[in-house]
Design a protein around this motif. Structure first.
Motif, mmCIF file in Angstrom:
data_model
loop_
_atom_site.group_PDB
_atom_site.id
_atom_site.type_symbol
_atom_site.label_atom_id
_atom_site.label_comp_id
_atom_site.label_asym_id
_atom_site.label_seq_id
_atom_site.Cartn_x
_atom_site.Cartn_y
_atom_site.Cartn_z
ATOM 1 N N ARG A 1 -4.729 6.807 9.292
ATOM 2 C CA ARG A 1 -6.135 6.726 8.870
ATOM 3 C C ARG A 1 -6.281 5.912 7.576
ATOM 4 N NH1 ARG A 1 -10.730 9.851 9.818
ATOM 5 N NH2 ARG A 1 -9.500 11.304 11.070
ATOM 6 N N GLU A 2 -5.409 6.201 6.603
ATOM 7 C CA GLU A 2 -5.448 5.443 5.344
ATOM 8 C C GLU A 2 -5.143 3.975 5.587
ATOM 9 O OE1 GLU A 2 -3.881 7.743 1.546
ATOM 10 O OE2 GLU A 2 -2.545 8.098 3.249
ATOM 11 N N SER B 1 -0.722 7.720 5.928
ATOM 12 C CA SER B 1 -1.279 8.116 7.223
ATOM 13 C C SER B 1 -1.884 6.891 7.900
ATOM 14 C CB SER B 1 -2.359 9.188 7.042
ATOM 15 O OG SER B 1 -3.518 8.629 6.456
ATOM 16 N N ALA C 1 -0.269 3.966 1.441
ATOM 17 C CA ALA C 1 -0.815 4.767 2.546
ATOM 18 C C ALA C 1 0.297 5.557 3.227
ATOM 19 C CB ALA C 1 -1.499 3.856 3.554
ATOM 20 N N THR D 1 -8.073 2.089 7.049
ATOM 21 C CA THR D 1 -9.093 1.770 6.040
ATOM 22 C C THR D 1 -8.668 0.578 5.197
ATOM 23 O OG1 THR D 1 -9.812 4.079 5.934
ATOM 24 C CG2 THR D 1 -10.358 2.678 4.049
ATOM 25 N N HIS E 1 3.318 -1.810 4.343
ATOM 26 C CA HIS E 1 3.033 -0.368 4.302
ATOM 27 C C HIS E 1 4.324 0.419 4.524
ATOM 28 C CE1 HIS E 1 2.764 -0.712 8.799
ATOM 29 N NE2 HIS E 1 2.212 -1.867 8.480
ATOM 30 N N THR F 1 0.819 -1.199 0.000
ATOM 31 C CA THR F 1 0.000 0.000 0.000
ATOM 32 C C THR F 1 0.861 1.260 0.000
ATOM 33 O OG1 THR F 1 -1.618 1.301 1.245
ATOM 34 C CG2 THR F 1 -0.168 -0.111 2.522
#
Length: 197
Positions: free
Chosen positions: A61-62, A59, A57, A65, A89, A55
């Protein structure tokens, strides 16, 4: 691998994801399986039942999700096709203490999705450090991956593996012994590409 490689504007990030994926797969093959750190990993790797998701991402938050989506996907997937997921990540939670704190959030997410007791999450990180150990202790390398990684596993598969393996309690000690014999130099040599002659 989670990518948008059909879009030309994502070509560079696609190459980055490909490199992250390649390094992670090399680590699984040479360390996790090659050193037998996880006696159960070889079978799912050979059967191509490991889902590798890289990913972008940046953050928490990301990542939260995306982790939720991956948990849902694994819950719904046929285990014969996807037995387990490695969510890699590289751009978020690079600080190990932040990563370690996020594990509580990940466990809470399992509960929210009614996946607690069905799935569990194991953790791997480039700076992984067991409590009471020093940063450079070789024992930490049992859980050191090239990039921060959340490993989503099926509880049922763990139970089957434990039933089929006579001495699961000895795995941790065997891993410590393996890494102590190998040493840090030996660990680094695992990932050195042989020079072309």
């Amino acid at each position: 691998m989670t990518t948008n490689d059909n879009n030309a504007s994502h070509a560079e990030s696609g190459n980055d994801r490909a490199a992250v994926l390649a390094q992670t797969q090399t680590w699984v093959e040479k360390a996790v399986i090659g050193l037998n750190l996880c006696p159960f990993a070889k079978a799912v790797q050979v059967k191509k039942q490991i889902r590798y998701t890289v990913t972008e991402a940046t953050s928490v938050r990301e990542l939260h999700t995306i982790l939720s989506d991956e948990i849902q996907l694994l819950l719904e997937a046929d285990p014969a096709l996807i037995e387990t997921t490695l969510l890699i990540h590289p751009h978020v939670l690079n600080d190990f203490l932040d990563f370690n704190d996020f594990l509580d959030v990940a466990d809470e997410l399992l509960e929210e999705l009614d996946a607690d007791g069905v799935l569990q999450i194991a953790s791997f990180h480039p700076d992984y450090q067991f409590a009471g150990s020093k940063p450079d202790d070789i024992e930490n390398y049992t859980n050191r991956s090239p990039f921060p990684t959340l490993h989503i596993l099926r509880e049922e598969s763990i139970d089957r593996a434990v039933d089929s393996y006579p001495d699961t309690d000895d795995i941790f000690q065997k891993n410590m012994d393996t890494l102590n014999k190998l040493g840090l130099d030996g660990w680094k040599k695992l990932f050195v590409e042989p020079s072309a002659e």
